[in-house]
Structures are given as structure tokens and as C-alpha cells.
Design an enzyme around this catalytic site. Sequence first.
Site, PDB file in Angstrom:
ATOM      1  N   ASP A  16     -70.390   9.145-115.525  1.00  0.00           N
ATOM      2  CA  ASP A  16     -70.255   7.695-115.502  1.00  0.00           C
ATOM      3  C   ASP A  16     -71.183   7.141-116.586  1.00  0.00           C
ATOM      4  O   ASP A  16     -72.082   7.847-117.072  1.00  0.00           O
ATOM      5  CB  ASP A  16     -70.660   7.191-114.107  1.00  0.00           C
ATOM      6  N   ASP A  18     -72.542   3.220-116.972  1.00  0.00           N
ATOM      7  CA  ASP A  18     -73.528   2.251-116.481  1.00  0.00           C
ATOM      8  C   ASP A  18     -74.220   2.760-115.221  1.00  0.00           C
ATOM      9  O   ASP A  18     -73.563   3.105-114.240  1.00  0.00           O
ATOM     10  CB  ASP A  18     -72.850   0.912-116.182  1.00  0.00           C
ATOM     11  N   ASP A 179     -73.434   7.336-110.144  1.00  0.00           N
ATOM     12  CA  ASP A 179     -74.511   6.671-109.411  1.00  0.00           C
ATOM     13  C   ASP A 179     -74.027   5.842-108.232  1.00  0.00           C
ATOM     14  O   ASP A 179     -74.835   5.279-107.513  1.00  0.00           O
ATOM     15  CB  ASP A 179     -75.294   5.753-110.357  1.00  0.00           C
TER      16      ASP A 179
END
Length: 230
Positions: A16, A18, A179
Site C-alpha cells: 500500500d 499512504d 496499514d
Amino acid sequence: MKTLRDNCQTKLVAFDLDGTLLDSVPDLAKAVQLTLAELNLPTQQQDNVRGWIGNGARVLVKRALSGDINGDIPKDLFDKAYPIFLKHYADNLNTDSELYNGVEDTLAAFKRAGIAMACITNKPEQFTLPLLKEIGLSQFFDKVVCGDSFEHRKPHPMPLLETAKFFNVLPEQSIMVGDSVNDIIAAQAAGFYSICVSYGYHGEDDVHQLGADVVIQHFSEIAQLLEKAA
């Protein structure tokens, strides 16, 4: 939960963007604040914006306009605000964003080891590609999948499955590093091994309760996991 040893030899690692590779909250928050100011609406603090990231730019704007996670706003307000946000974010794409510690060194080590790498993000392509180039990460990824690359985006498994297909590897030979709950749900649905970083954007969720196969505190721990499983 699987252990990495349960998987076949790891041939693909997808990341991922961001909250995993990059702390982009300062620039996203700035774009949100400038948008709200232009519309003469109450501003939002950076901490609020941090909790609203992970579902793409459209959802972020809706949440900022409504002031809550549900993002329930009139369509005409969103239609007016979204182009304004896109302009402000394009103007502030890489002003104060910062790579997390260990990201560049770890990706470079994987590149030298010949491990295929991809970036799978819900961020629109118009921002993702120039941002990866500006922060110096484009060189590491053989495939970049954005929020508008396919019909579905995370938490749907399609972006992950299509990425595995691109590299001609099996899902069980692949890892998704993220995240948020969207990353973990997508990984589970696709059959990827899932690694969740504890420092990213997961709102009020407890990262240890998201169902990831493993939770790490520092990005460089990914390399250690792969070495132990080898």
C-alpha cells in the site's frame, strides 16, 4: 492465521502507499483545509484527516465535508468540492509528505534480491504515478495499481489478484503489506499473506485485531520475516 513458512517461496510483495510507505497526511490535510476554506466551510484538523484516509480521494473529501467517517453529504456539494480538492492536492502533492523509516533501504534490498514488487493503492492514478516518481520509489515497482485501475479497489481482492496474474505468480506466493483493514480484507480474500504495519492510518481500529497474519512495528522487519522463512 498463516505463517510465512506456510506459503510457497515468496515471489511477489505488494505494498500500500499512504500510511505504509509514505506519511502523506500533511499534504492531504493541507488540500482538505484549502478546499474547505475556498468553500467557506469549517476547517478540519490534521488528526481528523489522518483517520479518514484509506478509501480513496472521493471518500476522503466526503468525510471532510461532513466532518465524520460516514461522509453523508448532498451530491451537489460533493460535485462542487471534489474538483477543488483535486486542484489543491495536485498543487501540494509532495510538499511535506515523508517516507517512513527503512522504506527505501528495504525496497532496494528486495530489488537486488530479484523479488517482484508492486504498489497497490486506492489513491487515483493522477496522483499516484507522479508522487511515486517525486519521492523516488518508481524505480522499485514493476507494477502500480491505483484506485481507478480496475472496476473494484481494495478491500475487493481484484487489484491483488490482477497483480498476481500480471507477474504470473500464485496468490499463495504473494504478500500484501498495508496499514488498514482494507489492505487486510483484500489480502485475505485474494489468498495473499498479509503484513500490517502498526504506524499507519487505521483510524480507531486496533491493528492487532484486523486479522493480519503478522503485525510489524518497523518497515525493515519485512526483510527479517522473509529471511526467517527462507
